[in-house]
Write an enzyme that holds these catalytic residues in place. Structure first.
Site, PDB file in Angstrom:
ATOM      1  N   HIS A 193      -3.055   3.684  -0.237  1.00 20.17           N
ATOM      2  CA  HIS A 193      -2.862   4.822   0.668  1.00 20.17           C
ATOM      3  C   HIS A 193      -1.686   4.551   1.618  1.00 20.17           C
ATOM      4  CE1 HIS A 193      -7.323   5.205  -0.144  1.00 20.17           C
ATOM      5  NE2 HIS A 193      -6.920   6.414  -0.419  1.00 20.17           N
ATOM      6  N   ASP A 241      -4.494   8.243  -9.761  1.00 22.16           N
ATOM      7  CA  ASP A 241      -5.340   9.352 -10.231  1.00 22.16           C
ATOM      8  C   ASP A 241      -4.418  10.332 -10.944  1.00 22.16           C
ATOM      9  OD1 ASP A 241      -7.994   8.688  -9.035  1.00 22.16           O
ATOM     10  OD2 ASP A 241      -6.788   8.704  -7.218  1.00 22.16           O
ATOM     11  N   SER A 271      -8.275   0.602  -5.212  1.00 23.01           N
ATOM     12  CA  SER A 271      -9.145   1.774  -5.192  1.00 23.01           C
ATOM     13  C   SER A 271     -10.202   1.547  -4.118  1.00 23.01           C
ATOM     14  CB  SER A 271      -9.823   1.922  -6.557  1.00 23.01           C
ATOM     15  OG  SER A 271     -10.969   2.757  -6.432  1.00 23.01           O
TER      16      SER A 271
HETATM   17  O1  PAF Z   1      -7.644  11.305  -4.234  1.00 24.99           O
HETATM   18  C1  PAF Z   1      -8.424  11.562  -3.294  1.00 24.99           C
HETATM   19  O2  PAF Z   1      -8.685  10.723  -2.422  1.00 24.99           O
HETATM   20  C2  PAF Z   1      -9.101  12.919  -3.226  1.00 24.99           C
HETATM   21  O3  PAF Z   1      -9.418  13.405  -4.489  1.00 24.99           O
HETATM   22  C3  PAF Z   1      -8.284  13.962  -2.435  1.00 24.99           C
HETATM   23  C4  PAF Z   1      -6.958  14.286  -3.128  1.00 24.99           C
HETATM   24  C5  PAF Z   1      -8.015  13.450  -1.032  1.00 24.99           C
HETATM   25  C6  PAF Z   1      -9.073  15.272  -2.327  1.00 24.99           C
HETATM   26  O4  PAF Z   1     -10.297  15.071  -1.672  1.00 24.99           O
END
Ligand code: PAF
Length: 283
Positions: free
Chosen positions: A29, A150, A191
């Site tokens: 992230h 993803d 993850s």
């Molecule tokens: O990838 C994620 O963490 C979730 O699927 C998202 C894109 C924030 C939607 O809730």
């Protein structure tokens, strides 16, 4: 950094770069935030564990919620704001009504025909499309970053934005950026669900990135798929799918001459992990 909890406060942070997350932030992230900062945009990180994208037997209740640590990561990586919407902000009629409404959403074929995540997690992409559309409507970003980890989700979002541009034009100027997958030293893709792994399963989980590497040696899609399945099984992973697909529509390919993507979903007990990587093209 501002912590934005209301839609009123959000109104002074619209128009920049949105990094949608469900919290439990990790370096993957953080790299999405970095990507937005590098693009020269004020970055808003949304943190919302979206109930409508979890199936009834999935981990919504026990999904890790680590807000203090998440806010630190956002701040350290230069986000302008962390936005923590309430269920009511996103779904004024409540989560159950939203879940019912999600079932009626029209999704692009990339989220309904490949039989990848769409085949394994009924209703998941309807919930993702619903929440991301709502986040875009409220934050009105010019840019939004989604990770390649993803991959089917990323393609879904890209298609949603493209379809919108040709039709409704709710977000006509929105651009989607792709964020690289960030890996642990042994290759395991980062993850939020890795923290569920026992030490023994954690050492087996490396089989997923190893399987993706073995696929690089294959000159035919079927060979790549067999090599991946063998590697996963050798590490004690239960294979849900290990396939080679067209990276645009995620449908099967006849050969490896053009761009292709290897995609894997595998289980270690209760924990379900996914990963993917591009494969080299053979002449
Ligand atoms: O990838 C994620 O963490 C979730 O699927 C998202 C894109 C924030 C939607 O809730």
């Amino acid at each position: 950094m501002k912590v934005v909890c209301t839609l009123d406060d959000l109104s002074s942070h619209t128009g920049g770069c949105l990094v949608p997350t469900m919290g439990a932030l990790h370096e993957g992230h953080a790299s999405l935030i970095d990507r937005g900062v590098r693009a020269g945009m004020p970055v808003v990180v949304s943190i919302f564990v979206n109930p409508t994208q979890f199936g009834p037997a999935e981990d919504f209740d026990r999904y890790p919620r680590t807000l203090e640590a998440d806010l630190e990561i956002c701040e350290r990586h230069g986000a302008e704001a962390a936005w923590t919407p309430s269920v009511e902000d996103l779904y004024p009629d409540g989560a159950e009504a939203a879940r019912a409404a999600a079932n009626h959403l029209r999704l692009p074929p990339v989220a309904t025909t490949p039989r990848l995540e769409d085949g394994c997690r009924a209703g998941h992409f309807a919930g993702v499309a619903q929440v991301v559309s709502r986040l875009f409507d409220l934050a009105r970003p010019a840019l939004s970053v989604f990770g390649e980890k993803d991959f089917q989700q990323l393609r879904l979002i890209e298609e949603l934005v493209e379809t919108d541009r040709r039709g409704e034009r709710r977000w006509p100027h929105l651009r989607i950026l792709r964020g690289d997958t960030v890996r642990e030293a042994d290759g395991l893709a980062m993850s939020s669900r890795n923290r569920y792994l026992s030490p023994d399963d954690r050492s087996r989980a490396v089989g997923i990135s190893k399987a993706l590497q073995t696929a690089h040696a294959a000159q035919q899609p079927a060979t790549a798929e067999n090599l991946m399945a063998q590697t996963l099984e050798a590490h004690g992973l239960e294979v849900e799918y290990a396939v080679v697909r067209d990276p645009a529509n995620l449908m099967p390919v006849d050969d490896l001459r053009g761009p292709t993507r290897a995609l894997i979903a595998a289980r270690l007990g209760e924990v379900r992990l996914i990963d993917n990587a591009p494969l080299p093209a053979w002449p």
